[in-house]
Write a protein that holds these residues in place. Structure first.
Motif, short mmCIF file in Angstrom:
data_model
loop_
_atom_site.label_atom_id
_atom_site.label_comp_id
_atom_site.label_asym_id
_atom_site.label_seq_id
_atom_site.Cartn_x
_atom_site.Cartn_y
_atom_site.Cartn_z
N VAL A 199 0.82 -1.21 0.00
CA VAL A 199 0.00 0.00 0.00
C VAL A 199 0.86 1.26 0.00
O VAL A 199 0.60 2.21 -0.75
CB VAL A 199 -0.94 0.01 1.23
N GLU A 200 1.90 1.28 0.82
CA GLU A 200 2.70 2.48 1.00
C GLU A 200 4.13 2.08 1.35
O GLU A 200 4.35 1.08 2.03
CB GLU A 200 2.11 3.33 2.13
N VAL A 201 5.10 2.87 0.90
CA VAL A 201 6.50 2.55 1.16
C VAL A 201 7.28 3.81 1.54
O VAL A 201 7.06 4.87 0.97
CB VAL A 201 7.15 1.85 -0.05
N SER A 202 8.17 3.64 2.49
CA SER A 202 9.19 4.65 2.80
C SER A 202 10.54 3.97 2.59
O SER A 202 10.77 2.85 3.07
CB SER A 202 9.08 5.14 4.24
N ALA A 203 11.45 4.64 1.90
CA ALA A 203 12.75 4.07 1.56
C ALA A 203 13.87 4.85 2.23
O ALA A 203 13.80 6.08 2.35
CB ALA A 203 12.95 4.06 0.05
N PHE A 204 14.90 4.13 2.63
CA PHE A 204 16.04 4.72 3.33
C PHE A 204 17.34 4.12 2.80
O PHE A 204 17.42 2.90 2.60
CB PHE A 204 15.97 4.45 4.83
N SER A 205 18.34 4.96 2.58
CA SER A 205 19.67 4.45 2.30
C SER A 205 20.24 3.91 3.61
O SER A 205 20.12 4.55 4.66
CB SER A 205 20.58 5.57 1.77
N VAL A 206 20.84 2.74 3.56
CA VAL A 206 21.44 2.19 4.77
C VAL A 206 22.62 3.04 5.21
O VAL A 206 22.79 3.33 6.40
CB VAL A 206 21.89 0.73 4.52
N ASP A 207 23.44 3.48 4.27
CA ASP A 207 24.63 4.28 4.56
C ASP A 207 24.60 5.51 3.68
O ASP A 207 24.71 5.40 2.46
CB ASP A 207 25.88 3.43 4.29
#
Length: 356
Positions: A198-206
């Motif tokens: 339904v929904e996504v938030s994305a993050f760079s690990v580093d």
């Protein structure tokens, strides 16, 4: 196709595709045509596939008499070929990803629905031993309602090796967004929960190496949460790069953290309050061997073998695809929406609803 005929298969892309072609032959299919733009791979293909048409132009396969085609070409080039073959009535087994964006994904779905042929997504991680064991526990009600799924698809490589892939615009890994290669984690999460993203938030690990690895936080239609990680991080098992965990209202099932063969096993734990005797239940489950032609299949090949057997059953007997087009597009579009999230400071982004 008639039951008395051997299924005729074409293969596009002769890196992973040649490996799949070899298994097609072992499973009783006839690979009669193969294609790769790199002429350097043609000699090996001719040796493995004597008598097959070998070409550098996939369009020549459209003129062959094929029952099905395996698309193992570049990650971001599958949908246009799938649509072209579907229009010819040729069944599709397409590697990840299913499409590049929402518009292409919807064109692919429309092509499948117009075609007399079927579309199967070549998502082998749904069929690997550890995921099948967890799914068995979930389907049997042992976990209760699944509330949290975590999944990793990670490679331990040197910084120089990572840069050579992600920094090379001539390689598909250099062209795609860091979030794009998410289907080996999202597809198991969707299969285990029976839900849609339904929904996504994305993050760079580093943040110092933003393309190396990403984490996706995905809200599912069931209300559950999926947390997935993919890319390049150290310390992962060398056997299959995959770890999956499913936490339910009654129990936990997760891949065993261990080397080689043990990492295909699953640790199951249920608290005492869920048991008739009130005792904590904890065990490690080892998947039974898969055998083909009287021989045991290597663990790492089980997902591919089941995938190809499922594709054959779809083509020859009309059985439903193991992973059909809409879940394939849905899992792929998590990576597309994740790229937008990453570009916009990790804000939550809606995933297009392709349930129909």
């Amino acid at each position: 196709m008639r039951e008395d005929l051997v299924m005729r298969v074409g293969v596009v892309g002769l890196k992973r595709g040649l490996y799949l072609a070899a298994w097609c032959g072992r499973l009783g299919m006839d690979v009669v045509a193969a294609c790769d733009r790199d002429a350097g791979r043609h000699a090996e293909a001719r040796e493995l596939l004597p008598g097959a048409v070998i070409t550098d132009d996939w369009r020549e396969l459209l003129e062959q008499r094929l029952d099905g085609v395996v698309l193992a070409n570049d990650f971001d080039e599958h949908a246009p070929l799938a649509i072209a073959f579907l229009e010819r009535g040729v069944h599709i087994l397409s590697e990840a990803a299913a499409c590049r964006d929402e518009a292409e994904g919807r064109r692919l779905i429309e092509a499948v629905e117009r075609s007399s042929a079927s579309y199967s997504f070549a998502e082998n991680y749904v069929l690997h031993p550890h995921v099948r064991l967890i799914r068995q526990a979930a389907d049997g009600g042992e976990l209760g309602r699944i509330t949290l799924v975590e999944a990793d698809y990670l490679h331990g490589m040197s910084p120089e090796q990572v840069t050579a892939l992600t920094g090379d615009p001539a390689h598909w890994r250099g062209r795609i967004a860091a979030t794009a290669y998410c289907t080996h984690t999202l597809s198991p999460a969707l299969a285990l929960t029976g839900a849609w993203p339904v929904e996504v938030s994305a993050f760079s690990v580093d943040e110092a190496e933003p393309r190396a690895a990403v984490a996706l936080v995905v809200r599912l239609s069931s209300g559950a949460l999926a947390i997935t990680r993919h890319g390049f991080l150290q310390g992962e098992p060398g056997s299959h790069w995959s770890w999956v965990s499913a936490r339910g209202t009654k129990a936990l099932a997760e891949s065993a953290r261990g080397p080689a063969q043990r990492s295909w096993s699953v640790r199951f734990q249920a608290e005492g309050w869920t048991q008739a005797d009130g005792a904590l239940r904890e065990e490690e489950r080892t998947p039974p061997p898969l055998r083909v032609g009287g021989k045991t299949v290597e663990r790492g090949a089980e997902g591919d073998v089941l995938l190809l057997e499922g594709f054959r059953a779809t083509v020859e007997r009309g059985e439903p695809p193991l992973v059909p087009v809409r879940p394939a597009v849905a899992a792929t579009l998590v990576g597309v929406a994740g790229a937008t999230s990453l570009d916009e400071g990790s804000r939550p982004v809606r995933v297009p609803d392709v349930r129909g």
